[in-house]
Design an enzyme around this catalytic site. Sequence first.
Site, short mmCIF file in Angstrom:
data_model
loop_
_atom_site.label_atom_id
_atom_site.label_comp_id
_atom_site.label_asym_id
_atom_site.label_seq_id
_atom_site.Cartn_x
_atom_site.Cartn_y
_atom_site.Cartn_z
N GLU A 265 25.90 20.32 -3.66
CA GLU A 265 26.42 21.25 -2.65
C GLU A 265 27.43 20.57 -1.73
O GLU A 265 27.25 20.54 -0.51
CB GLU A 265 25.27 21.81 -1.81
CG GLU A 265 24.18 22.52 -2.59
CD GLU A 265 22.95 22.82 -1.74
OE1 GLU A 265 22.99 22.53 -0.52
OE2 GLU A 265 21.96 23.31 -2.28
N PRO A 266 28.52 20.04 -2.25
CA PRO A 266 29.50 19.40 -1.37
C PRO A 266 30.26 20.41 -0.53
O PRO A 266 30.54 21.53 -0.97
CB PRO A 266 30.45 18.70 -2.35
CG PRO A 266 30.37 19.52 -3.59
CD PRO A 266 28.94 20.02 -3.66
N ARG A 304 34.68 19.95 16.82
CA ARG A 304 33.99 18.71 16.46
C ARG A 304 34.11 17.59 17.51
O ARG A 304 33.10 16.92 17.79
CB ARG A 304 34.47 18.21 15.10
CG ARG A 304 34.16 19.16 13.94
CD ARG A 304 34.48 18.55 12.58
NE ARG A 304 33.54 17.47 12.29
CZ ARG A 304 33.84 16.18 12.35
NH1 ARG A 304 35.06 15.79 12.72
NH2 ARG A 304 32.93 15.27 12.07
N TYR A 308 30.50 16.61 18.75
CA TYR A 308 29.96 15.39 18.15
C TYR A 308 30.64 14.12 18.65
O TYR A 308 30.32 13.04 18.18
CB TYR A 308 30.15 15.41 16.63
CG TYR A 308 29.61 16.60 15.90
CD1 TYR A 308 28.25 16.94 15.97
CD2 TYR A 308 30.44 17.39 15.11
CE1 TYR A 308 27.76 18.03 15.27
CE2 TYR A 308 29.95 18.48 14.40
CZ TYR A 308 28.61 18.80 14.49
OH TYR A 308 28.12 19.87 13.80
N CYS A 334 39.10 25.52 30.20
CA CYS A 334 38.55 25.08 31.49
C CYS A 334 37.22 24.36 31.29
O CYS A 334 36.16 24.86 31.70
CB CYS A 334 38.41 26.29 32.42
SG CYS A 334 38.07 25.85 34.12
N TYR A 362 34.82 22.37 9.00
CA TYR A 362 34.20 22.65 10.30
C TYR A 362 35.25 22.71 11.42
O TYR A 362 34.97 22.37 12.56
CB TYR A 362 33.11 21.62 10.62
CG TYR A 362 32.09 21.53 9.52
CD1 TYR A 362 31.20 22.57 9.30
CD2 TYR A 362 32.06 20.43 8.65
CE1 TYR A 362 30.29 22.52 8.26
CE2 TYR A 362 31.15 20.38 7.61
CZ TYR A 362 30.26 21.42 7.41
OH TYR A 362 29.38 21.37 6.38
#
EC number: 4.1.1.20
Length: 406
Positions: A265-266, A304, A308, A334, A362
């Site tokens: 499932e890449p 991202r 992260y 903001c 993503y």
Amino acid sequence: MTLHCENIPLARLADEFGTPLYVYSQSALTEAFQAYTDAFSALQPLICYAVKANGNLSILKHFASLGSGFDIVSGGELARVLAAGGDAGKTIFSGVGKSEAEIEFALNAGVLCFNVESLPELDRIQAVAERLGKTAPISLRINPDVDAKTHPYISTGLKSNKFGIAYADALEAYRHAARLGRLKIVGIDCHIGSQLTDLSPLVEACERTLLLVDKLAAEGITLEHIDLGGGVGIVYDNEDVPDLKAYAQAVAKLMAGRPLKLMLEPGRSLVGNAGTLLTRVEFVKQGEEKNFVIVDAAMNDLMRPALYEAYHRIEVVEPGNTAPFTADIVGPICETGDFLGQNRTLACTAGDLLAIRSAGAYGSSMASNYNTRNRAAEVLVNGAEAKLIRRRETIEQQLANEQACL
């Protein structure tokens, strides 16, 4: 030297389609998919692209044309696969919270199997299948308690994670599934996390999962496939390049003698480095302690870095004569967390075009309308041809489903 996507200058795409703009390389998508088929050729796996990484219909259609199956985590993603011409019979339905409506939709569509993540989900699928007079193919997602050694938000294979059925509970879960008359047990699944550049945890997870396969066979529960999930990382900065061939050889050695179909499932590794986010510099602001390059893209376009603290390489598309300086690359939202890169040394000024690399996974799929910002347009490049595959959103579209009631 000006930057290109395949045979087209990025500056030309920005001029034609505006910014912020997602640009994808079709040849990069093909090459990434081919890398899996080549590495695992001896095992002939079903490669199921993880739709959550990037669900644009044109990208799904392209992968379907290459023979890809799909890994979905919602009824909406199944609708996308079907709209793009994907095959429900090559689609795996994962996710911890499938609703009755989603299960019914998937059963009627004829999905390959459900990756089941809890006992209550088994019972729910059984009830829906019984109501519909259908048999539901199922695979149990087993949590092998293997540390993927990745960011905690994208680690999914530990005891503390919400995903999957505990390794210690796996045998009893399969026994329970075998007692339910509307379920057909077809496989076993594990997925331990994302952005793995050290592939040894994936090999360890495979080994632990195959031990369960043997125990199940001893109890008369014979499986048709093993699904090793995705999670192979990409290079954002200076990470090690994962060796797919070495991974495939290790898996082949472990699976030797077992008549199991392999599924993978890449997601990120198929689309991540195929995408670039183009953004225009609005202002260069000199602060008391640091400098800021304020651009027209923001955390709503690429979440991202804020979520992260992820690193994306940022380059000037058409380098000029500006002296380099160090600054944070930030958007107009903001929020202090609205940054796309921190402490980067660039030579740019207002009006310059920047390319944020490795944004194919993503990026657009996690985009939002925060601060009532329109989501970016998307373009797919094939050689010297560029196709608009998502129009830029308008304010009218954002407001269409709302009512100002008193």
